[in-house]
Design a protein around this motif. Sequence first.
Motif, PDB file in Angstrom:
ATOM      1  N   ARG A   1     -25.177  87.416 -33.498  1.00 18.21           N
ATOM      2  CA  ARG A   1     -24.748  88.561 -34.328  1.00 18.21           C
ATOM      3  C   ARG A   1     -24.050  88.062 -35.602  1.00 18.21           C
ATOM      4  O   ARG A   1     -24.307  88.550 -36.691  1.00 18.21           O
ATOM      5  CB  ARG A   1     -23.796  89.471 -33.540  1.00 18.21           C
ATOM      6  CG  ARG A   1     -24.513  90.411 -32.589  1.00 18.21           C
ATOM      7  CD  ARG A   1     -23.530  91.313 -31.854  1.00 18.21           C
ATOM      8  NE  ARG A   1     -22.855  92.269 -32.724  1.00 18.21           N
ATOM      9  CZ  ARG A   1     -23.418  93.359 -33.242  1.00 18.21           C
ATOM     10  NH1 ARG A   1     -24.681  93.643 -32.969  1.00 18.21           N
ATOM     11  NH2 ARG A   1     -22.741  94.172 -34.013  1.00 18.21           N
TER      12      ARG A   1
ATOM     13  N   LYS B   1     -25.610  88.689 -39.218  1.00 18.69           N
ATOM     14  CA  LYS B   1     -24.881  89.618 -40.092  1.00 18.69           C
ATOM     15  C   LYS B   1     -24.225  88.916 -41.282  1.00 18.69           C
ATOM     16  O   LYS B   1     -24.144  89.487 -42.359  1.00 18.69           O
ATOM     17  CB  LYS B   1     -23.805  90.351 -39.287  1.00 18.69           C
ATOM     18  CG  LYS B   1     -24.388  91.460 -38.411  1.00 18.69           C
ATOM     19  CD  LYS B   1     -23.303  92.041 -37.514  1.00 18.69           C
ATOM     20  CE  LYS B   1     -23.752  93.307 -36.860  1.00 18.69           C
ATOM     21  NZ  LYS B   1     -23.467  94.531 -37.593  1.00 18.69           N
TER      22      LYS B   1
ATOM     23  N   LYS C   1     -32.163  90.718 -28.123  1.00 17.21           N
ATOM     24  CA  LYS C   1     -32.718  91.790 -28.986  1.00 17.21           C
ATOM     25  C   LYS C   1     -31.773  92.998 -28.988  1.00 17.21           C
ATOM     26  O   LYS C   1     -31.496  93.580 -30.043  1.00 17.21           O
ATOM     27  CB  LYS C   1     -34.113  92.162 -28.465  1.00 17.21           C
ATOM     28  CG  LYS C   1     -34.725  93.403 -29.047  1.00 17.21           C
ATOM     29  CD  LYS C   1     -35.554  93.129 -30.273  1.00 17.21           C
ATOM     30  CE  LYS C   1     -36.113  94.419 -30.844  1.00 17.21           C
ATOM     31  NZ  LYS C   1     -35.956  94.527 -32.261  1.00 17.21           N
ATOM     32  N   ARG C   2     -31.271  93.364 -27.808  1.00 17.92           N
ATOM     33  CA  ARG C   2     -30.327  94.496 -27.739  1.00 17.92           C
ATOM     34  C   ARG C   2     -29.058  94.192 -28.514  1.00 17.92           C
ATOM     35  O   ARG C   2     -28.509  95.043 -29.215  1.00 17.92           O
ATOM     36  CB  ARG C   2     -29.976  94.817 -26.282  1.00 17.92           C
ATOM     37  CG  ARG C   2     -30.943  95.806 -25.631  1.00 17.92           C
ATOM     38  CD  ARG C   2     -30.343  96.467 -24.401  1.00 17.92           C
ATOM     39  NE  ARG C   2     -29.959  95.520 -23.372  1.00 17.92           N
ATOM     40  CZ  ARG C   2     -30.803  94.971 -22.506  1.00 17.92           C
ATOM     41  NH1 ARG C   2     -32.079  95.270 -22.538  1.00 17.92           N
ATOM     42  NH2 ARG C   2     -30.370  94.125 -21.598  1.00 17.92           N
TER      43      ARG C   2
ATOM     44  N   ALA D   1     -29.584  94.925 -32.090  1.00 20.87           N
ATOM     45  CA  ALA D   1     -30.290  96.195 -32.338  1.00 20.87           C
ATOM     46  C   ALA D   1     -29.876  96.853 -33.646  1.00 20.87           C
ATOM     47  O   ALA D   1     -30.670  97.562 -34.259  1.00 20.87           O
ATOM     48  CB  ALA D   1     -30.066  97.152 -31.172  1.00 20.87           C
ATOM     49  N   ASP D   2     -28.655  96.626 -34.096  1.00 18.74           N
ATOM     50  CA  ASP D   2     -28.221  97.277 -35.343  1.00 18.74           C
ATOM     51  C   ASP D   2     -28.459  96.384 -36.562  1.00 18.74           C
ATOM     52  O   ASP D   2     -27.873  96.606 -37.617  1.00 18.74           O
ATOM     53  CB  ASP D   2     -26.737  97.663 -35.241  1.00 18.74           C
ATOM     54  CG  ASP D   2     -25.848  96.442 -35.026  1.00 18.74           C
ATOM     55  OD1 ASP D   2     -26.370  95.383 -34.600  1.00 18.74           O
ATOM     56  OD2 ASP D   2     -24.634  96.524 -35.290  1.00 18.74           O
ATOM     57  N   THR D   3     -29.314  95.369 -36.406  1.00 19.98           N
ATOM     58  CA  THR D   3     -29.657  94.500 -37.539  1.00 19.98           C
ATOM     59  C   THR D   3     -31.173  94.548 -37.748  1.00 19.98           C
ATOM     60  O   THR D   3     -31.894  95.108 -36.927  1.00 19.98           O
ATOM     61  CB  THR D   3     -29.265  93.027 -37.260  1.00 19.98           C
ATOM     62  OG1 THR D   3     -30.212  92.469 -36.333  1.00 19.98           O
ATOM     63  CG2 THR D   3     -27.865  92.910 -36.671  1.00 19.98           C
ATOM     64  N   ASP D   4     -31.645  93.919 -38.842  1.00 14.42           N
ATOM     65  CA  ASP D   4     -33.102  93.897 -39.057  1.00 14.42           C
ATOM     66  C   ASP D   4     -33.728  92.592 -38.573  1.00 14.42           C
ATOM     67  O   ASP D   4     -34.905  92.321 -38.842  1.00 14.42           O
ATOM     68  CB  ASP D   4     -33.427  94.146 -40.543  1.00 14.42           C
ATOM     69  CG  ASP D   4     -32.853  93.060 -41.447  1.00 14.42           C
ATOM     70  OD1 ASP D   4     -32.189  92.128 -40.942  1.00 14.42           O
ATOM     71  OD2 ASP D   4     -33.068  93.133 -42.673  1.00 14.42           O
TER      72      ASP D   4
END
Length: 375
Positions: free
Chosen positions: A264, A268, A303-304, A307-310
């Motif tokens: 993450r 990010k 992947k989960r 999930a809030d990324t591309d």
Amino acid sequence: MTTDNRSTLFSPLTLPTPDGTGFALRNRTILSPMCQYAVDRQDGVATDWHLQHYGAVAAGGFGLLTIESTGVNAAGRISPRDLGMYNETQEAAHRRLVSFIHSQGAAAAVQLNHAGGRASGKPWLPGTHGGSAPLEDGGWQTVGMTDQSIAKGYRPTTKLSKDGIEQIVSDFAAAARRADAAGYDVIQIHAAHGYLLHQSLSPLTNTRDDKYGGTEENRFRLTREVVDAVRAAWPDSKPLGIRISATDWVAGGLDVDVTSRLMRDLVKNHGINWVDVSSGGLVSTPLQPSGPGFHAVLGAQIKRALADTDAVVSVVGGISSPEQAETMLRTGQVDAVSIGRAAMRNPHWPAMAAARLGVPCEDNPAAPQYWRAEW
Ligand SMILES: Cc1cc2nc3c(=O)[nH]c(=O)nc-3n(C[C@H](O)[C@H](O)[C@H](O)COP(=O)(O)O)c2cc1C
């Protein structure tokens, strides 16, 4: 989850890029990096073997080929027979490979690696998978996060100083510039399978007490520095990936919660666009699974977590059935599949898989020369 009845495996995939343009792959099959140990003169230069091996796979329809572990400097090669990316002759030989791969409609990634205490190995000798190559066979004194041997049969490493670590970070950046000049579309940083970055991430092997060891923040530092240095040297129009061992399969080692946190942060805040999920390889353990799709659950967990990324997430491990690969994508477990040994057995795996999944002949990614093969 898709409701379209066309194959997801053979639908295009866009890897995100920092400049927002994205980089399109013709399908979601990725060749997993696999060392060929086929360099002739221990000079890190790709040979005709590499051209025919990667050429066949490109003609076989893969969307993206990840060229095997490639040393960012001579001491970082897994073995004396590995590829390198630290001089002009090596760069020119990579350019020849990439040019042929592109001519077949596939994209090319290179896996940049420093093997740390697992460098100077002799994995090509049958029956002696692990252990250091003797100096008289081209082996060398290795460097690592500590002065310990990384595993049975490997010589103790020379502990890296702060300057030594900084040099390796800058060697990753220099290799990234060469990869760009050679025409590669994507870089994959190797942070898995027990090599230097994995050695630095895991508390099982990183016992340093300076800013590169101890706390999670400190153990993540080297990987972050490498990612930042490569990202700065690599165009914003090109995707940057990382391969991660999501767990060490050993209590007290890396687990998927820790590696999810790291991924993450790298996605990010540090410009990682693609995460390829593997596991293990640091310490030997009977808990390491095998069998069909043995990393699928780990891939889905990462992947989960993203999930809030591309970021695009792929998974490797025991994937050989087209139907299984298709199911993993359709159910949203991951975005793409990395295929290793199945591609050695059949370099035209995507062409075969497309036919099995009912992709119309005219959309089969096989080279036109092979269209009459009746897949
Ligand atoms: C001969 C061979 C060489 C490999 N070399 C690499 C490598 O250079 N880099 C890497 O990350 N993994 C390497 N691997 C691991 C594969 O990329 C893959 O993760 C593993 O084989 C599991 O996937 P599979 O079941 O599809 O083969 C290698 C595997 C094999 C069999």
